[in-house]
Design a protein around this motif. Structure first.
Motif, PDB file in Angstrom:
ATOM      1  N   ASN A  42       3.882   6.936   2.895  1.00  0.00           N
ATOM      2  CA  ASN A  42       4.896   5.913   3.019  1.00  0.00           C
ATOM      3  C   ASN A  42       5.562   5.873   4.360  1.00  0.00           C
ATOM      4  OD1 ASN A  42       3.947   5.453   0.324  1.00  0.00           O
ATOM      5  ND2 ASN A  42       5.593   6.552  -0.618  1.00  0.00           N
ATOM      6  N   ALA A  43       5.891   6.699   5.009  1.00  0.00           N
ATOM      7  CA  ALA A  43       6.627   6.958   6.292  1.00  0.00           C
ATOM      8  C   ALA A  43       5.914   6.060   7.308  1.00  0.00           C
ATOM      9  CB  ALA A  43       7.056   8.256   6.552  1.00  0.00           C
ATOM     10  N   ARG A 100      -1.055   1.496   7.375  1.00  0.00           N
ATOM     11  CA  ARG A 100      -1.463   1.710   5.556  1.00  0.00           C
ATOM     12  C   ARG A 100      -2.241   0.477   5.413  1.00  0.00           C
ATOM     13  NH1 ARG A 100       4.047   2.487   5.036  1.00  0.00           N
ATOM     14  NH2 ARG A 100       4.300   0.433   3.788  1.00  0.00           N
ATOM     15  N   ALA A 101      -2.561  -0.585   6.358  1.00  0.00           N
ATOM     16  CA  ALA A 101      -3.207  -1.691   6.037  1.00  0.00           C
ATOM     17  C   ALA A 101      -4.639  -1.123   5.962  1.00  0.00           C
ATOM     18  CB  ALA A 101      -3.064  -2.691   6.931  1.00  0.00           C
ATOM     19  N   ALA A 114       3.125  15.692  -0.812  1.00  0.00           N
ATOM     20  CA  ALA A 114       3.586  15.891   0.285  1.00  0.00           C
ATOM     21  C   ALA A 114       2.643  14.493   1.235  1.00  0.00           C
ATOM     22  CB  ALA A 114       2.999  16.982   1.195  1.00  0.00           C
ATOM     23  N   ALA A 115       1.379  14.173   0.497  1.00  0.00           N
ATOM     24  CA  ALA A 115       0.457  12.855   1.108  1.00  0.00           C
ATOM     25  C   ALA A 115       1.579  11.601   0.795  1.00  0.00           C
ATOM     26  CB  ALA A 115      -0.644  13.178   0.394  1.00  0.00           C
ATOM     27  N   PRO A 116       2.065  11.304  -0.413  1.00  0.00           N
ATOM     28  CA  PRO A 116       2.665  10.051  -0.409  1.00  0.00           C
ATOM     29  C   PRO A 116       4.036   9.874   0.588  1.00  0.00           C
ATOM     30  CG  PRO A 116       2.303  11.052  -2.550  1.00  0.00           C
ATOM     31  CD  PRO A 116       1.831  11.982  -1.663  1.00  0.00           C
ATOM     32  N   ASN A 142       0.846  -1.230   0.033  1.00  0.00           N
ATOM     33  CA  ASN A 142      -0.009   0.180  -0.101  1.00  0.00           C
ATOM     34  C   ASN A 142       0.710   1.285  -0.090  1.00  0.00           C
ATOM     35  OD1 ASN A 142      -2.484  -1.551   0.094  1.00  0.00           O
ATOM     36  ND2 ASN A 142      -2.335  -1.734   2.258  1.00  0.00           N
ATOM     37  N   LEU A 143       2.021   1.297  -0.865  1.00  0.00           N
ATOM     38  CA  LEU A 143       2.544   2.351  -0.932  1.00  0.00           C
ATOM     39  C   LEU A 143       2.217   3.375  -2.007  1.00  0.00           C
ATOM     40  CD1 LEU A 143       6.598   0.922  -0.603  1.00  0.00           C
ATOM     41  CD2 LEU A 143       5.027   2.298   1.124  1.00  0.00           C
ATOM     42  N   LEU A 144       2.620   4.541  -1.886  1.00  0.00           N
ATOM     43  CA  LEU A 144       2.036   5.519  -2.926  1.00  0.00           C
ATOM     44  C   LEU A 144       3.344   6.065  -3.831  1.00  0.00           C
ATOM     45  CD1 LEU A 144      -0.660   7.760  -0.786  1.00  0.00           C
ATOM     46  CD2 LEU A 144      -0.991   5.925  -2.478  1.00  0.00           C
TER      47      LEU A 144
END
Length: 948
Positions: free
Chosen positions: A919-920, A926-927, A913-915, A893-895
């Motif tokens: 991702n951090a 993120r699930a 900024a959102a990704p 679920n990475l962007l």
């Protein structure tokens, strides 16, 4: 006996009505407000004129404390520096009207008229003690203009001129001015502790009972006088109507409700509503009959105790002793007593309001009502309400709409080339009792005067009444008819700003109130219409008003993102904000029905219901017991309704297609429309496209009876400093108006600047937040911790969090300014010194620091975009990460993080900024999970990260 008879005879002789006026330089009202409150009531003063109040702009806490019941005030805050500030505390039956004055540099002035049979114009003046070369010139011009227009004039105040020294320059010039205008200066005794005559009373009318006395709380004496003006009886006696709702036997009431429900047969919708209204009204009259009582609202403060009365009496004894002996020691004793009496009054008032707040835990309505009474400015009083005044309000509201519509001349048919809806909506779905109960429980318990029963009783007996209400709703939906009795609205005029003249009807805006039953029906219809629009993809993607997951913040995030991306790619942008006049009230019903039929796909019973909903509506203005004539509504959507905002959004659907044809980006929120276009090397072509789009937009709005204010349209050039400096000067020509770029615009409550640094917005947040924090700090001693925290979140935290997703990536200096607000709020809340370390306080309060609040908002919006509950215009900005190689250890679920060129602009865009923030996050965050679960886990993660 003869003397007593003579005294009785003298008392029976009617005296000429007069008003008691008092002038007092209080030298800071802060610690004397309660004493002045008591003094006004004791002396029955009609006009209390105060100089040197030292009040700041927007600070009404002390003025509210000094104003007794039955009184109101006018005020003028002091300018910069020490001293200054004017206030008038007046009895409400006098009906004062403030006057506008030219800018004055040498003195402060508060001017007003008193509406009596012989009108009086009063000027309250404070002149600072330092010499000013323009004083005589300005006071001359002011008095000449006032005396030329008014027959009765009074000028009073602290002039700081030693008139007891007739040969001084200021004294001579002022005396000559007074004589030339045929005015009289009445004060010839010292008014200051050092023997100077500084406070003056100047009139062209006779006065009586002039008296100078020392109140013991200032270096200046108070000057009182009687002015022979016609005054009404200020004893507030009136009849009130009430019902003892709390005394109702709930078991008997439930039984009667059940019987009413059982007797409802299959009538027409109108008959069912009549049965509902008459039945509930009869039940209410049986269990809580309407009672009438004549009451007198006394002017004694509710916190005024017997101990304070005894202390006040002791002060009178000391005052008489001082006046009789004239000894300094008696004067000092008297002044010391007055100071202690003033402190006792303030303490009693604090304890009174403290008990009100602390004895009503969980009652937010009582809390904010009390806080509003303490902190909010009191509105200017207006004359007694009557039917003629209500008619005047109605005429003003009607004429405004008629003038707008008459100025619009449609040039073509607005109903051409409608799109073909994907699906039709011809029949409403019937609702169940449980569905209706859920709708009623979620609604606000507001009651309209047209309701037969208080809404609180309906909500508390919703299970018993829901079958009858459900029957009414289903009959209305099946017959395609809204009962006539539910289509009447009561208009309550609301003053736009407290500083405006309450006597002018044009200074008010109409607020509509509708019956509670009509709102329930509209809620059901709105839900089914929303389902149809959403399932058929009929919503405009860039219309964010009144939709779930669409807010002002999501709208501004998209607009800001596009502007930042354009600047990152090397092009400045032009942002244009359009302004509409009374847009909801000028909607044409015929055009709206055409939209509903051909754009939305409504037909048969559904379309018939909306035709019934829009036609046959009526409204009238109500002020207390007075009401205006009824007026038939032939245009507009009801603003106080549930369906009104959604219908307006449907009405505006074709506008998006028009703007898109010109290649111009846009976003709408209700009637607020903003256009923006990228200015590249061919910026002239972009300007031409924007101008053509504006002209066609104005023509479309003209055809649809919407007035676009060309004079209020404003635009802003946005980009990096280098781009703005190198871009050619841009001017828009629109509808005969030349529009120049501005340095800042306010867009949906957020202040935009040319570089999108949001420095002006942060400055406004700081100014407003610290103002509220100052007020909360004054109330904090008699507030419990939960109550004080509720106020901090309502007045301060809400401002820090409003649209804070736009502030991601701002400078560290700006971030620190916002953090200082939160730190100050935490210290006030926990009552710790300002140098106390703030980290443990924020940790104990479980408050995320400002930087992490920004990250929290961005991550929350990202979660909604990834898992499908966010607005469509935000979802399309984010893309899932698709690595070239698949590894077992690869995160899920990475962007995808887009590349940016200019870190100062591009990295702040939402799609960049959102990704990075998403991702951090840990893998488990993120699930897929519910929004509530994600909020809880995210806050815990950021809290540990902030205080690790």
């Amino acid at each position: 006996p003869h003397i007593r008879s003579l005294r009785s005879l003298v008392k029976c002789i009617p005296s000429k009505p007069q008003i008691k006026i008092e002038l007092f330089n209080c030298q800071s009202l802060t610690n004397k407000a309660s004493l002045i409150n008591s003094h006004i009531l004791e002396k029955n003063i009609g006009l209390m004129c105060l100089t040197e109040t030292w009040q700041k702009t927007g600070d009404y806490l002390i003025l509210n404390e000094a104003c007794p019941p039955g009184y109101s005030y006018l005020d003028r805050a002091r300018g910069t520096g020490r001293g200054g500030g004017l206030a008038i505390i007046y009895r409400t039956d006098l009906h004062l009207t403030p006057l506008s004055l030219p800018t004055l540099s040498s003195f402060e002035c508060l001017a007003f008229t008193c509406s009596n049979p012989s009108p009086l114009t009063v000027l309250l003046i404070y002149r600072p003690p330092k010499p000013h070369s323009n004083f005589i010139t300005e006071i001359t011009d002011l008095l000449l203009s006032v005396c030329a227009k008014s027959s009765n004039v009074m000028i009073l105040g602290d002039f700081n001129i030693h008139v007891e020294v007739p040969k001084s320059q200021y004294s001579m010039e002022l005396t000559q001015l007074i004589d030339s205008l045929n005015l009289t200066q009445h004060i010839h005794v010292p008014t200051h502790a050092k023997g100077h005559t500084l406070d003056l009373i100047i009139t062209n009318t006779p006065i009586k009972n002039l008296h100078v006395c020392d109140l013991g709380i200032s270096d200046h004496s108070a000057i009182s006088l009687d002015l022979p003006l016609q005054a009404s009886n200020h004893k507030d006696k009136r009849q009130i109507h009430f019902r003892k709702i709390k005394d109702i036997d709930q078991d008997h009431l439930t039984r009667d409700f059940h019987n009413l429900t059982q007797t409802a047969h299959h009538f027409s919708p109108d008959a069912l509503v009549d049965h509902y209204n008459t039945g509930l009204q009869l039940i209410l009259d049986t269990h809580a009959p309407l009672k009438t009582r004549t009451v007198t609202f006394t002017k004694s403060a509710p916190w005024y105790t017997g101990a304070l009365r005894r202390q006040k009496a002791a002060g009178r004894v000391l005052e008489r002793r001082f006046l009789a002996s004239g000894l300094t020691v008696h004067k000092q004793i008297y002044r010391q007593h007055q100071k202690s009496y003033s402190k006792a009054l303030s303490l009693a008032r604090s304890e009174y309001y403290s008990n009100i707040i602390n004895n009503n835990p969980g009652n937010s309505k009582q809390l904010f009502k009390t806080v509003n009474k303490l902190l909010a400015p009191q509105p200017l009083t207006q004359k007694t309400n009557n039917n003629e005044q209500c008619d005047a309000f109605l005429d003003t509201f009607i004429s405004k709409i008629d003038n707008i519509r008459s100025a619009l001349l449609p040039s073509s048919s607005p109903n051409s080339t409608p799109p073909t809806p994907a699906s039709k909506f011809s029949q409403f779905s019937p609702v169940t009792d449980r569905q209706v109960e859920n709708v009623i429980r979620k609604m606000r318990p507001s009651t309209c005067h047209l309701d037969p029963l208080p809404t609180s009783l309906i909500k508390s007996h919703v299970s018993t009444l829901s079958p009858l209400i459900t029957t009414i709703i289903n009959h209305s939906l099946q017959h395609g008819h809204l009962p006539q009795s539910l289509k009447t609205a009561i208009i309550k005029p609301l003053l736009k700003k407290p500083s405006l003249d309450p006597e002018k009807t044009s200074n008010y805006r109409p607020i509509s109130n509708l019956p509670f039953l009509s709102k329930i029906i509209e809620k059901v219809v709105s839900s089914q219409i929303h389902t149809h629009l959403q399932s058929s993809y009929l919503y405009d993607k860039f219309q964010s008003g009144f939709r779930s997951a669409h807010s002002t913040e999501t709208a501004l995030v998209r607009v800001t993102n596009d502007l930042l991306v354009a600047s990152d790619q090397g092009s400045p942008s032009l942002l244009l904000l359009l302004d509409l006049s009374a847009a909801f009230d000028t909607v044409a019903h015929s055009i709206l029905l055409h939209r509903l039929q051909h754009f939305i796909g409504l037909s048969d019973t559904v379309l018939q219901w909306f035709r019934s909903y829009l036609t046959g509506r009526a409204e009238y203005v109500a002020l207390g017991e007075a009401r205006s004539r009824s007026h038939a509504v032939t245009c507009g959507v009801p603003q106080g309704s549930v369906l009104g905002p959604s219908l307006f959004s449907i009405y505006m659907l074709p506008l998006g297609h028009i703007i898109s044809r010109h290649g111009v980006s846009y976003h709408c929120y209700a009637d607020d429309t903003q256009l923006y276009v990228r200015l590249d090397r061919t910026s002239s072509l972009s300007i031409q496209s924007l101008t053509a789009c504006l002209e066609e937009t104005k023509a479309w709005m003209n055809d649809n009876f919407l007035q676009l204010n060309s004079s209020k349209t404003e635009f802003l050039l946005i980009g990096t400093p280098h781009q703005l400096k190198s871009s050619p000067s841009t001017v828009l020509s629109f509808a005969g108006h030349i529009i120049n770029p501005t340095t800042a615009v306010t867009n949906l409550g957020v202040r935009f600047d040319p570089t999108l640094s949001f420095d002006l917005h942060i400055q406004h947040i700081c100014k407003t937040s610290f103002f509220h924090l100052r007020n909360i700090s004054k109330l904090r001693p008699f507030l419990s911790l939960p109550v004080a925290e509720k106020l901090v979140h309502a007045f301060v935290s809400s401002r820090l969090d409003y649209c804070n997703a736009l502030l991601i990536g701002i400078s560290g200096r700006s971030l620190q300014r916002l953090q200082s607000i939160q730190n100050c709020a935490a210290r006030i809340l926990m009552r710790v010194p300002k140098r106390h370390h703030i980290t443990p306080i924020l940790h104990n309060l479980h408050w995320l620091p400002v930087r992490f609040r920004l990250e929290y908002k961005i991550c929350l919006l990202t979660h909604q975009c990834v898992y499908g509950s966010a607005a469509g215009h935000l979802k399309e900005l984010l893309s899932p990460h698709d690595p070239t190689r698949r590894l077992r250890s690869a995160d899920i679920n990475l962007l995808k993080v887009p590349k940016t060129k200019l870190c100062s602009m591009g990295d702040r865009a939402f799609q960049a900024a959102a990704p990075r923030l998403w991702n951090a996050l840990p893998v488990h965050l993120r699930a897929p999970q519910s929004v509530d679960s994600f909020k809880s886990c995210l806050k815990t993660f950021l809290f540990l990260k902030a205080f690790e």
